[in-house]
Motif scaffolding. Structure first.
Motif, PDB file in Angstrom:
ATOM      1  N   PRO A   8      24.860  65.870 115.055  1.00 23.45           N
ATOM      2  CA  PRO A   8      25.473  66.109 113.743  1.00 23.45           C
ATOM      3  C   PRO A   8      26.965  66.411 113.818  1.00 23.45           C
ATOM      4  O   PRO A   8      27.724  65.973 112.981  1.00 23.45           O
ATOM      5  CB  PRO A   8      24.710  67.316 113.194  1.00 23.45           C
ATOM      6  CG  PRO A   8      23.399  67.275 113.896  1.00 23.45           C
ATOM      7  CD  PRO A   8      23.678  66.680 115.262  1.00 23.45           C
ATOM      8  N   TRP A  12      30.037  64.453 111.452  1.00 19.49           N
ATOM      9  CA  TRP A  12      31.010  65.018 110.518  1.00 19.49           C
ATOM     10  C   TRP A  12      32.406  64.970 111.085  1.00 19.49           C
ATOM     11  O   TRP A  12      33.384  64.911 110.351  1.00 19.49           O
ATOM     12  CB  TRP A  12      30.603  66.390 109.986  1.00 19.49           C
ATOM     13  CG  TRP A  12      30.436  67.496 110.972  1.00 19.49           C
ATOM     14  CD1 TRP A  12      29.283  67.976 111.478  1.00 19.49           C
ATOM     15  CD2 TRP A  12      31.465  68.277 111.556  1.00 19.49           C
ATOM     16  NE1 TRP A  12      29.535  68.987 112.354  1.00 19.49           N
ATOM     17  CE2 TRP A  12      30.867  69.198 112.418  1.00 19.49           C
ATOM     18  CE3 TRP A  12      32.854  68.277 111.453  1.00 19.49           C
ATOM     19  CZ2 TRP A  12      31.590  70.112 113.163  1.00 19.49           C
ATOM     20  CZ3 TRP A  12      33.567  69.195 112.186  1.00 19.49           C
ATOM     21  CH2 TRP A  12      32.923  70.094 113.021  1.00 19.49           C
ATOM     22  N   THR A  75      27.135  68.892  98.690  1.00 23.34           N
ATOM     23  CA  THR A  75      26.192  68.783  99.805  1.00 23.34           C
ATOM     24  C   THR A  75      26.949  68.697 101.126  1.00 23.34           C
ATOM     25  O   THR A  75      26.574  69.344 102.115  1.00 23.34           O
ATOM     26  CB  THR A  75      25.267  67.563  99.618  1.00 23.34           C
ATOM     27  OG1 THR A  75      24.521  67.750  98.405  1.00 23.34           O
ATOM     28  CG2 THR A  75      24.308  67.400 100.781  1.00 23.34           C
ATOM     29  N   GLU A  76      28.024  67.914 101.153  1.00 21.89           N
ATOM     30  CA  GLU A  76      28.847  67.826 102.361  1.00 21.89           C
ATOM     31  C   GLU A  76      29.454  69.187 102.692  1.00 21.89           C
ATOM     32  O   GLU A  76      29.481  69.601 103.861  1.00 21.89           O
ATOM     33  CB  GLU A  76      29.953  66.791 102.176  1.00 21.89           C
ATOM     34  CG  GLU A  76      29.456  65.365 102.152  1.00 21.89           C
ATOM     35  CD  GLU A  76      30.529  64.357 101.779  1.00 21.89           C
ATOM     36  OE1 GLU A  76      31.727  64.719 101.756  1.00 21.89           O
ATOM     37  OE2 GLU A  76      30.170  63.196 101.509  1.00 21.89           O
ATOM     38  N   GLU A  79      26.876  71.394 104.250  1.00 21.28           N
ATOM     39  CA  GLU A  79      26.653  71.040 105.656  1.00 21.28           C
ATOM     40  C   GLU A  79      27.784  71.561 106.541  1.00 21.28           C
ATOM     41  O   GLU A  79      27.532  72.120 107.614  1.00 21.28           O
ATOM     42  CB  GLU A  79      26.533  69.525 105.802  1.00 21.28           C
ATOM     43  CG  GLU A  79      25.255  68.973 105.203  1.00 21.28           C
ATOM     44  CD  GLU A  79      25.226  67.448 105.169  1.00 21.28           C
ATOM     45  OE1 GLU A  79      26.143  66.786 105.724  1.00 21.28           O
ATOM     46  OE2 GLU A  79      24.273  66.910 104.574  1.00 21.28           O
ATOM     47  N   HIS A  80      29.018  71.411 106.095  1.00 25.06           N
ATOM     48  CA  HIS A  80      30.160  71.900 106.867  1.00 25.06           C
ATOM     49  C   HIS A  80      30.089  73.418 107.029  1.00 25.06           C
ATOM     50  O   HIS A  80      30.382  73.941 108.101  1.00 25.06           O
ATOM     51  CB  HIS A  80      31.484  71.514 106.208  1.00 25.06           C
ATOM     52  CG  HIS A  80      31.785  70.054 106.249  1.00 25.06           C
ATOM     53  ND1 HIS A  80      31.590  69.264 107.357  1.00 25.06           N
ATOM     54  CD2 HIS A  80      32.290  69.233 105.299  1.00 25.06           C
ATOM     55  CE1 HIS A  80      31.949  68.030 107.094  1.00 25.06           C
ATOM     56  NE2 HIS A  80      32.373  67.982 105.847  1.00 25.06           N
ATOM     57  N   HIS A  83      28.285  74.673 109.911  1.00 26.65           N
ATOM     58  CA  HIS A  83      28.927  74.460 111.211  1.00 26.65           C
ATOM     59  C   HIS A  83      30.069  75.440 111.484  1.00 26.65           C
ATOM     60  O   HIS A  83      30.515  75.536 112.623  1.00 26.65           O
ATOM     61  CB  HIS A  83      29.499  73.034 111.303  1.00 26.65           C
ATOM     62  CG  HIS A  83      28.466  71.970 111.281  1.00 26.65           C
ATOM     63  ND1 HIS A  83      27.579  71.759 112.306  1.00 26.65           N
ATOM     64  CD2 HIS A  83      28.170  71.046 110.341  1.00 26.65           C
ATOM     65  CE1 HIS A  83      26.787  70.757 111.999  1.00 26.65           C
ATOM     66  NE2 HIS A  83      27.125  70.302 110.817  1.00 26.65           N
TER      67      HIS A  83
END
Length: 156
Positions: A8, A12, A75-76, A79-80, A83
């Motif tokens: 993943p 990204w 949503t992005e 996800e970031h 991280h």
């Protein structure tokens, strides 16, 4: 031949580099001297800032509101956010990093801020078709960013 499976973080990272190239390379100048994970996280954060501007424009009526685009961007961002803590390994606080040492002296607080960002981004993604809820979630995202920058980022 089997297709390659990418981690993943690779996916990204490619997306961030693509955004940097599309935006005219402004990220390269702003982060000159940054390499490795420091550059990756700076680019990721700059990308999230750009995402915030796009969503803000839609929520403020400066551009047409597109719930599906807001959902995708949120949503992005979610996800970031997941991280973020991994993007700050110990020993990466030296210039040109803008990270305060508080990140490493208060890792639980830092992780909590990243989780809050992800949670609010998730709320925005889930409720993108309701502009009132979307606006409230977006305000919370903004406050979370501001608070995290105050606590964990060196003032420019």
């Amino acid at each position: 031949m089997r297709p390659m499976k990418h981690k993943p973080i690779y996916r990204w990272s490619v997306a961030i580099v693509t955004v940097a190239l599309i935006s005219g390379g402004g990220l390269a100048y702003a982060h000159s001297g940054a390499t490795g994970i420091v550059k990756q996280r700076m680019d990721m954060m700059k990308g999230m800032g750009a995402t915030m501007k796009v969503i803000a424009g839609m929520l403020r009526g400066k551009s047409p509101y597109d719930a599906e685009r807001v959902r995708q961007l949120a949503t992005e961002m979610q996800e970031h956010a997941g991280h973020i803590p991994m993007m700050f390994p110990e020993g990466t606080e030296k210039a040109p990093s803008e990270a305060k040492t508080t990140i490493w002296s208060d890792p639980e607080g830092f992780a909590k801020s990243a989780k809050a960002l992800g949670d609010y981004a998730g709320t925005l993604a889930t409720n993108a078709s309701d502009q009132n809820i979307a606006k409230a979630a977006f305000r919370e995202i903004g406050q979370t960013c501001k608070s995290c920058h105050t606590d964990y980022r060196v003032k420019k």
